[in-house]
Motif scaffolding. Structure first.
Motif, PDB file in Angstrom:
ATOM      1  N   GLN A   1      -0.642   2.809   1.921  1.00  0.00           N
ATOM      2  CA  GLN A   1      -1.551   2.018   2.757  1.00  0.00           C
ATOM      3  C   GLN A   1      -0.799   1.466   3.970  1.00  0.00           C
ATOM      4  OE1 GLN A   1      -3.140  -0.351  -0.611  1.00  0.00           O
ATOM      5  NE2 GLN A   1      -5.126   0.439   0.066  1.00  0.00           N
ATOM      6  N   LEU A   2      -0.250   2.406   4.728  1.00  0.00           N
ATOM      7  CA  LEU A   2       0.536   2.059   5.905  1.00  0.00           C
ATOM      8  C   LEU A   2      -0.160   2.546   7.165  1.00  0.00           C
ATOM      9  CD1 LEU A   2       4.012   3.166   4.538  1.00  0.00           C
ATOM     10  CD2 LEU A   2       3.112   0.835   4.629  1.00  0.00           C
ATOM     11  N   ASP A   3       0.037   1.808   8.224  1.00  0.00           N
ATOM     12  CA  ASP A   3      -0.488   2.131   9.540  1.00  0.00           C
ATOM     13  C   ASP A   3       0.568   1.703  10.549  1.00  0.00           C
ATOM     14  OD1 ASP A   3      -3.245   2.738  11.039  1.00  0.00           O
ATOM     15  OD2 ASP A   3      -2.240   1.095  12.092  1.00  0.00           O
ATOM     16  N   GLN A   4       0.490   2.208  11.768  1.00  0.00           N
ATOM     17  CA  GLN A   4       1.439   1.774  12.789  1.00  0.00           C
ATOM     18  C   GLN A   4       1.384   0.261  12.988  1.00  0.00           C
ATOM     19  OE1 GLN A   4       0.658   4.081  16.323  1.00  0.00           O
ATOM     20  NE2 GLN A   4       1.349   5.992  15.389  1.00  0.00           N
ATOM     21  N   MET A   5       0.231  -0.348  12.684  1.00  0.00           N
ATOM     22  CA  MET A   5       0.068  -1.797  12.849  1.00  0.00           C
ATOM     23  C   MET A   5       0.566  -2.587  11.645  1.00  0.00           C
ATOM     24  SD  MET A   5      -3.493  -2.089  14.924  1.00  0.00           S
ATOM     25  CE  MET A   5      -3.278  -3.842  15.131  1.00  0.00           C
ATOM     26  N   GLY A   6       1.048  -1.898  10.621  1.00  0.00           N
ATOM     27  CA  GLY A   6       1.593  -2.580   9.462  1.00  0.00           C
ATOM     28  C   GLY A   6       1.070  -2.026   8.149  1.00  0.00           C
ATOM     29  N   GLN A   7       1.380  -2.746   7.110  1.00  0.00           N
ATOM     30  CA  GLN A   7       0.974  -2.414   5.752  1.00  0.00           C
ATOM     31  C   GLN A   7      -0.281  -3.221   5.427  1.00  0.00           C
ATOM     32  OE1 GLN A   7       3.451  -2.303   1.651  1.00  0.00           O
ATOM     33  NE2 GLN A   7       3.909  -3.997   2.962  1.00  0.00           N
ATOM     34  N   TYR A   8      -1.171  -2.665   4.627  1.00  0.00           N
ATOM     35  CA  TYR A   8      -2.386  -3.398   4.296  1.00  0.00           C
ATOM     36  C   TYR A   8      -2.793  -3.142   2.848  1.00  0.00           C
ATOM     37  CZ  TYR A   8      -4.706   1.099   4.935  1.00  0.00           C
ATOM     38  OH  TYR A   8      -5.061   2.415   4.810  1.00  0.00           O
ATOM     39  N   SER A   9      -3.524  -4.090   2.305  1.00  0.00           N
ATOM     40  CA  SER A   9      -4.163  -3.931   1.005  1.00  0.00           C
ATOM     41  C   SER A   9      -5.501  -4.643   1.089  1.00  0.00           C
ATOM     42  CB  SER A   9      -3.297  -4.510  -0.124  1.00  0.00           C
ATOM     43  OG  SER A   9      -3.134  -5.900   0.024  1.00  0.00           O
TER      44      SER A   9
ATOM     45  N   LYS B   1      -6.226 -13.701  -4.902  1.00  0.00           N
ATOM     46  CA  LYS B   1      -5.652 -14.387  -6.065  1.00  0.00           C
ATOM     47  C   LYS B   1      -4.127 -14.439  -5.948  1.00  0.00           C
ATOM     48  CE  LYS B   1      -9.326 -12.887  -9.248  1.00  0.00           C
ATOM     49  NZ  LYS B   1     -10.256 -13.777  -8.666  1.00  0.00           N
ATOM     50  N   GLY B   2      -3.529 -15.181  -6.846  1.00  0.00           N
ATOM     51  CA  GLY B   2      -2.074 -15.277  -6.877  1.00  0.00           C
ATOM     52  C   GLY B   2      -1.419 -13.919  -7.004  1.00  0.00           C
ATOM     53  N   LYS B   3      -1.993 -13.056  -7.826  1.00  0.00           N
ATOM     54  CA  LYS B   3      -1.394 -11.727  -8.016  1.00  0.00           C
ATOM     55  C   LYS B   3      -1.457 -10.899  -6.737  1.00  0.00           C
ATOM     56  CE  LYS B   3      -5.579  -9.771 -10.098  1.00  0.00           C
ATOM     57  NZ  LYS B   3      -6.132  -9.182 -11.313  1.00  0.00           N
ATOM     58  N   ASP B   4      -2.495 -11.098  -5.910  1.00  0.00           N
ATOM     59  CA  ASP B   4      -2.575 -10.389  -4.633  1.00  0.00           C
ATOM     60  C   ASP B   4      -1.470 -10.851  -3.693  1.00  0.00           C
ATOM     61  OD1 ASP B   4      -5.008  -9.080  -5.410  1.00  0.00           O
ATOM     62  OD2 ASP B   4      -6.103 -10.902  -4.873  1.00  0.00           O
TER      63      ASP B   4
ATOM     64  N   HIS C   1      -3.388  -8.572   3.603  1.00  0.00           N
ATOM     65  CA  HIS C   1      -4.296  -8.355   2.476  1.00  0.00           C
ATOM     66  C   HIS C   1      -5.657  -8.871   2.892  1.00  0.00           C
ATOM     67  CE1 HIS C   1      -5.960  -8.027  -1.533  1.00  0.00           C
ATOM     68  NE2 HIS C   1      -6.461  -9.235  -1.349  1.00  0.00           N
ATOM     69  N   PHE C   2      -6.661  -8.026   2.756  1.00  0.00           N
ATOM     70  CA  PHE C   2      -8.033  -8.386   3.097  1.00  0.00           C
ATOM     71  C   PHE C   2      -8.782  -8.681   1.808  1.00  0.00           C
ATOM     72  CE2 PHE C   2      -6.338  -5.783   6.419  1.00  0.00           C
ATOM     73  CZ  PHE C   2      -6.828  -6.351   7.588  1.00  0.00           C
ATOM     74  N   GLY C   3      -9.194  -9.923   1.646  1.00  0.00           N
ATOM     75  CA  GLY C   3      -9.990 -10.330   0.500  1.00  0.00           C
ATOM     76  C   GLY C   3     -11.357 -10.787   0.979  1.00  0.00           C
TER      77      GLY C   3
END
Length: 188
Positions: free
Chosen positions: A38-46, A53-56, A81-83
């Motif tokens: 889940q990588l892009d030139q603009m960074g890593q994302y999830s 949550k804490g685990k995220d 991280h997009f929640g």
């Protein structure tokens, strides 16, 4: 936030995908290897269509430190991280190796014995003022209208027969402190 809004929020950060990144890192006497996806030139994302949550936070932070240590010139040194409730962002870290070392240390300890680390309760502890931190952590552990973190089967098995007072000890505080740099490095 519904699924469509989440997708629209992520879209600008996925326009220039980058192939997965191999990680091979020697850290003190440990060798870490694997892949970052889940990588892009603009960074890593999830992302997850649920509240962050804490685990995220924990997962993104560790992956962010690995991204920084990879020194990739293809991926910006930013992780998001997009929640459904927020976008969590990490940027520069002065010494990512020093930040990663405690996680490796506790991981190795956890291979030998169950650790008093409960991501939701630990995050509540780390976010609270010191005088109420333990009360907040125990409240998350026990739950209320909804089941608490103590309802998770893995914890019930690992800590069967132990009183909650035995779980929320010095080790719990040391492990919960792992969230402090995570909270300190969150960008608003």
């Amino acid at each position: 936030v519904d699924a469509e809004a989440l997708v629209q929020g992520i879209a600008p950060y996925t326009q220039h995908p980058v192939s997965r990144l191999e990680i091979a890192l020697d850290l003190n006497d440990a060798h870490l290897s694997g892949w970052l996806d889940q990588l892009d030139q603009m960074g890593q994302y999830s992302f997850r269509l649920a509240k962050t949550k804490g685990k995220d936070r924990l997962q993104l932070w560790i992956q962010h430190l690995l991204l920084l240590l990879s020194r990739s010139d293809q991926v910006a040194p930013v992780s998001r991280h997009f929640g459904s409730d927020e976008v969590l962002t990490f940027g520069p870290v002065d010494d990512p190796q020093a930040e990663l070392e405690p996680f490796v240390k506790f991981y190795r300890q956890g291979l030998r014995q169950p650790l008093h680390f409960f991501p939701a309760s630990s995050l509540a502890w780390a976010k609270a003022k010191p005088e109420v931190a333990m009360l907040r952590a125990i409240k998350v552990w026990e739950g209320g209208y909804y089941a608490g973190e103590n309802a998770e089967l893995a914890y019930q098995i690992a800590f069967r027969g132990q009183a909650k007072e035995a779980l929320f000890d010095t080790q719990f505080e040391q492990l919960s402190a792992l969230f402090q740099p995570i909270l300190a490095h969150q960008e608003d």
